[in-house]
Enzyme design. Structure first.
Site, mmCIF file in Angstrom:
data_model
loop_
_atom_site.group_PDB
_atom_site.id
_atom_site.type_symbol
_atom_site.label_atom_id
_atom_site.label_comp_id
_atom_site.label_asym_id
_atom_site.label_seq_id
_atom_site.Cartn_x
_atom_site.Cartn_y
_atom_site.Cartn_z
ATOM 1 N N CYS A 254 0.792 -1.238 0.000
ATOM 2 C CA CYS A 254 0.000 0.000 0.000
ATOM 3 C C CYS A 254 0.827 1.293 0.000
ATOM 4 C CB CYS A 254 -0.927 0.048 1.200
ATOM 5 S SG CYS A 254 -1.985 -1.373 1.365
ATOM 6 N N LYS B 291 13.012 -14.741 -10.552
ATOM 7 C CA LYS B 291 12.733 -13.649 -11.489
ATOM 8 C C LYS B 291 11.694 -14.100 -12.507
ATOM 9 C CE LYS B 291 13.762 -10.882 -9.882
ATOM 10 N NZ LYS B 291 14.426 -10.817 -8.629
ATOM 11 N N GLU C 274 8.116 -14.602 -10.900
ATOM 12 C CA GLU C 274 7.504 -13.346 -10.452
ATOM 13 C C GLU C 274 6.838 -12.578 -11.584
ATOM 14 O OE1 GLU C 274 11.009 -11.372 -8.535
ATOM 15 O OE2 GLU C 274 9.508 -10.803 -7.069
ATOM 16 N N HIS D 98 18.418 -36.586 -7.181
ATOM 17 C CA HIS D 98 17.743 -37.005 -5.946
ATOM 18 C C HIS D 98 16.237 -36.760 -6.019
ATOM 19 C CE1 HIS D 98 21.589 -37.839 -4.142
ATOM 20 N NE2 HIS D 98 22.010 -36.642 -4.510
ATOM 21 N N ARG E 147 4.031 -0.004 -4.998
ATOM 22 C CA ARG E 147 3.887 -0.565 -3.663
ATOM 23 C C ARG E 147 2.649 -1.446 -3.517
ATOM 24 N NH1 ARG E 147 7.036 2.333 0.148
ATOM 25 N NH2 ARG E 147 5.835 1.336 1.768
ATOM 26 N N GLU F 84 17.715 -17.435 -7.842
ATOM 27 C CA GLU F 84 17.297 -16.071 -8.171
ATOM 28 C C GLU F 84 16.764 -16.001 -9.612
ATOM 29 O OE1 GLU F 84 16.526 -13.485 -6.704
ATOM 30 O OE2 GLU F 84 16.753 -11.842 -8.109
ATOM 31 N N ASN G 154 -1.717 1.684 5.746
ATOM 32 C CA ASN G 154 -0.809 0.656 5.241
ATOM 33 C C ASN G 154 -0.414 -0.185 6.436
ATOM 34 O OD1 ASN G 154 1.230 -0.856 4.057
ATOM 35 N ND2 ASN G 154 2.733 0.801 4.165
ATOM 36 N N GLY G 155 -0.634 -1.495 6.362
ATOM 37 C CA GLY G 155 -0.272 -2.363 7.484
ATOM 38 C C GLY G 155 -1.404 -3.316 7.811
ATOM 39 N N TRP H 267 -2.650 -2.851 -1.640
ATOM 40 C CA TRP H 267 -2.269 -4.260 -1.821
ATOM 41 C C TRP H 267 -3.076 -5.010 -0.769
ATOM 42 C CZ3 TRP H 267 -0.085 -8.259 1.041
ATOM 43 C CH2 TRP H 267 0.411 -9.339 0.303
ATOM 44 N N LYS I 82 6.143 -4.051 -3.993
ATOM 45 C CA LYS I 82 7.582 -3.818 -3.881
ATOM 46 C C LYS I 82 8.078 -3.906 -2.447
ATOM 47 C CE LYS I 82 11.520 -2.689 -5.631
ATOM 48 N NZ LYS I 82 12.170 -3.794 -6.368
HETATM 49 O O1 M6R Z 1 12.935 -5.022 0.306
HETATM 50 P P1 M6R Z 1 13.462 -6.379 0.551
HETATM 51 O O2 M6R Z 1 14.765 -6.634 -0.111
HETATM 52 O O3 M6R Z 1 13.538 -6.718 2.029
HETATM 53 O O4 M6R Z 1 12.394 -7.352 -0.067
HETATM 54 C C1 M6R Z 1 12.481 -8.733 0.068
HETATM 55 C C2 M6R Z 1 11.594 -9.418 -0.934
HETATM 56 O O5 M6R Z 1 10.265 -9.084 -0.716
HETATM 57 C C3 M6R Z 1 11.982 -9.058 -2.371
HETATM 58 O O6 M6R Z 1 13.311 -9.335 -2.622
HETATM 59 C C4 M6R Z 1 11.103 -9.813 -3.367
HETATM 60 O O7 M6R Z 1 11.414 -11.175 -3.346
HETATM 61 C C5 M6R Z 1 11.280 -9.201 -4.751
HETATM 62 N N1 M6R Z 1 10.010 -9.082 -5.396
HETATM 63 C C6 M6R Z 1 12.200 -9.970 -5.611
HETATM 64 O O8 M6R Z 1 12.233 -9.573 -6.920
#
Ligand code: M6R
Length: 614
Positions: free
Chosen positions: A2, A491, A494, A510, A27, A487, A101-102, A75, A609
């Site tokens: 949010c 990517k 996501e 395995h 956000r 990673e 937000n929260g 969000w 984000k």
């Molecule tokens: O702001 P942060 O690095 O603490 O966030 C952690 C994760 O939420 C963040 O890395 C998330 O996995 C991203 N969307 C990755 O692309």
């Protein structure tokens, strides 16, 4: 999660709020809304499911006058994305409008109490409970709104950043925060409030960061009055923002993510600037140097992070263990915080977070603090909660990262971790002078090598077209490249919504090898390092089962070129720095596949984000 924006001043609030919402949309983006208070004393709320552009459409024929307003992009946590659940929320009398937000954890009990007292609820949100509670307390105590907010917040369990305005509410916005960020921008005769500085920077660079459990009364013509929930008055230093507007624009790229991938040579140079001295022979990392003895006598390092930052932490483990021979544990913050972990007073805890606001990492830091261990932060957002809650730390200095999928922040996290480990390894004499200066020289050359990889963008785009309709992917790597496999897979899932898993290559046999057939693309990181022959054997096992292999290779990789179906070439470097290079083609591959699938790359579904809820 949010985004919150508010304005009070002499201009029309609506255009400022809408522009701010666009900047904050990264956000959270399932619904958006706005509340405006105007000279006639009215208080109007307009809100709708969807993006900020949908809200603009909705407001086209509405009265959008007013120079006081608050706005929100959501969000969803409690209640599906809908017009009704969108913020702002009115109180029972419709005299108060609130954005949040929260999460209010005890909302269910409070809601029942309020219902028993004749309050009615329109939405399924926890936020509506808070605004109703504030009004209930205001009426019950016959007090003003600011005091009512203060009292209500003492009843709340959970996390919040809130902003409220009141009908006829004589020129003020009330804001408060606990575990969710809130910034007040100080203009000339006007104030801005926001979840982060990005929507404020084009109006003023002077900001105040509200601390946890503080409230502020932001009134036209007066300095903000800041008090704690227990009514202790506070004064805060005004911080000068270093951010500039061009960092918040796409700069000609189709998406922020692509811009941020392409920025990496520059951001890594910025990250190293002033930290590897001009002779290229010494690392000057003040946060570590100032605490040299603590680091050198550390029994263990515990790295706390989530998501991509956790993957950076995994690479960090390889750095610290190989350069300084300090044992490292890498923990998901969300697990660590509830696990009753063993933490020693002479452990060093490193919290990694791009946003510096991740709720789980903040809570894990709080837990670690109780054990007396020293806590170091690696954050990107200057002034963020984690950067302020840690004992010392290093910023990554990559500028705002807007794309929800983290790219440039990740490579900078790796760079900071590698500098920390190299410095400590040299101080401990676990790396000799010659190796130290060789590695520093090589680290300095990484940005140039990334530039070279970026020249393959068109070729990677072509390659991506072959895999647009794949349903699953496997990513493999070993050693320093194992976290890069994780990673790379993250990517892809996501932003393209294709199912992808990362594994250490030798783990295939395995279990996961059962998945291999012609339909299963396998991205193998097979660069020329100490694990090359081992990875080669793992790839042979996949080819023997008709798997389709896309390999990340070096110029020297003759064998892998013969075996793999497709190759992406990257420059060679020392094994330890390969993650910094090898992730870049995987970022590009994910990006192009997502674009081919017409996904909303910068704002992928269900994500946000900055994850300020647990
Ligand atoms: O702001 P942060 O690095 O603490 O966030 C952690 C994760 O939420 C963040 O890395 C998330 O996995 C991203 N969307 C990755 O692309």
């Amino acid at each position: 999660m949010c985004g919150i924006i508010g304005y009070i001043g002499f201009r029309d609030a609506y255009p400022i709020l809408v522009k701010g919402l666009h900047r904050l949309e990264y956000r959270g983006y399932d619904s958006a809304g706005i509340a405006l208070s105007n000279l006639s004393g009215s208080l109007s709320i307009y809100k709708t499911k969807g993006r900020v552009s949908d809200l603009e459409e909705y407001c086209k024929d509405k009265d959008i006058s007013g120079s006081i307003g608050i706005a929100h992009t959501r969000w969803a946590t409690h209640g599906e994305p809908s017009n009704t659940n969108a913020h702002p929320h009115y109180s029972e009398s419709e005299n108060i409008a609130l954005i949040h937000n929260g999460i209010i954890e005890n909302y269910a009990v409070l809601k029942q109490q309020l219902i028993r007292n004749g309050y009615h609820f329109r939405s399924n949100t926890d936020t509506e409970v808070l605004v109703q509670l504030i009004e209930y307390i205001k009426v019950l105590n016959n007090t003003d709104l600011f005091h009512a907010v203060q009292l209500a917040l003492n009843e709340i369990i959970g996390a919040y950043a809130i902003a409220l305005i009141e009908k006829g509410g004589d020129n003020r916005i009330i804001v408060a925060r606990k575990s969710s960020p809130l910034v007040i921008g100080i203009g000339d005769g006007e104030y801005f409030i926001a979840s982060d500085a990005s929507p404020i920077v084009e109006y003023t660079k002077r900001v105040i960061y509200l601390e946890d459990e503080e409230l502020a009364l932001v009134s036209r013509g007066f300095s903000p009055k800041i008090v704690t929930a227990r009514n202790v008055e506070k004064t805060h230093e005004i911080i000068q923002l270093e951010m500039n507007l061009s960092q918040l624009e796409k700069g000609g790229y189709d998406h922020f993510m692509l811009k941020e991938i392409f920025e990496q040579p520059k951001t890594l140079r910025d990250c190293m600037k002033g930290r590897i001295d001009v002779t290229g022979k010494h690392i000057v990392l003040s946060g570590v140097m100032d605490n040299r003895e603590r680091f050198l006598s550390a029994r263990r390092i515990i790295i706390l992070a989530c998501g991509t930052s956790w993957h950076a932490g995994l690479v960090g483990k390889y750095f610290f263990e190989s350069f300084c021979r300090i044992p490292v544990e890498v923990e998901y913050s969300s697990e660590f915080r509830y696990r009753n972990p063993v933490i020693y007073g002479d452990d060093i805890v490193i919290a990694i977070s791009q946003s510096g606001e991740t709720a789980d990492t903040l809570a894990a830091i709080e837990l670690a603090r109780k054990s007396g261990s020293f806590i170091y932060g690696i954050c990107n957002v200057v002034g963020s909660s984690i950067s302020r809650k840690t004992d010392s730390g290093s910023y990554t200095h990559v500028g705002p990262e807007i794309g929800v999928a983290s790219t440039k922040a990740f490579t900078a996290q790796l760079t900071v971790l590698s500098m920390m480990a190299l410095y400590l390894g040299h101080e401990k004499r676990t790396i000799d002078d010659e190796r130290y200066s060789f590695l520093l020289g090589e680290l300095n050359r990484i940005p140039d090598k990334i530039e070279k990889i970026l020249q393959s963008n068109a070729a990677i785009c072509d390659l991506s077209k072959i895999f647009t309709y794949a349903h699953n992917f496997i990513y493999l790597g070993r050693g320093f490249n194992y976290p890069i496999a994780l990673e790379g897979a993250l990517k892809l899932k996501e932003i393209s919504y294709i199912h992808a898993e990362g594994y250490p290559a030798a783990e295939m046999k395995h279990g996961p090898i059962a998945l291999i057939d012609m339909e299963m693309p396998v991205v193998a990181i097979a660069t020329d390092n100490v694990m090359y022959d081992k990875v080669m054997s793992n790839i042979q096992e996949i080819k023997a089962r008709n798997g389709c292999v896309i390999a990340v290779v070096n110029e020297s990789g003759a064998t892998i070129r013969e075996i793999a179906d497709y190759v992406i070439e990257v420059p060679s470097t020392e094994d330890c720095f390969e993650p910094l290079l090898n992730i870049v083609p995987l970022q590009l591959l994910s990006y192009h596949i997502a674009v081919n699938k017409k996904r909303d790359v910068d704002m992928p579904r269900n994500l946000a984000k900055s994850v300020t809820v647990e």
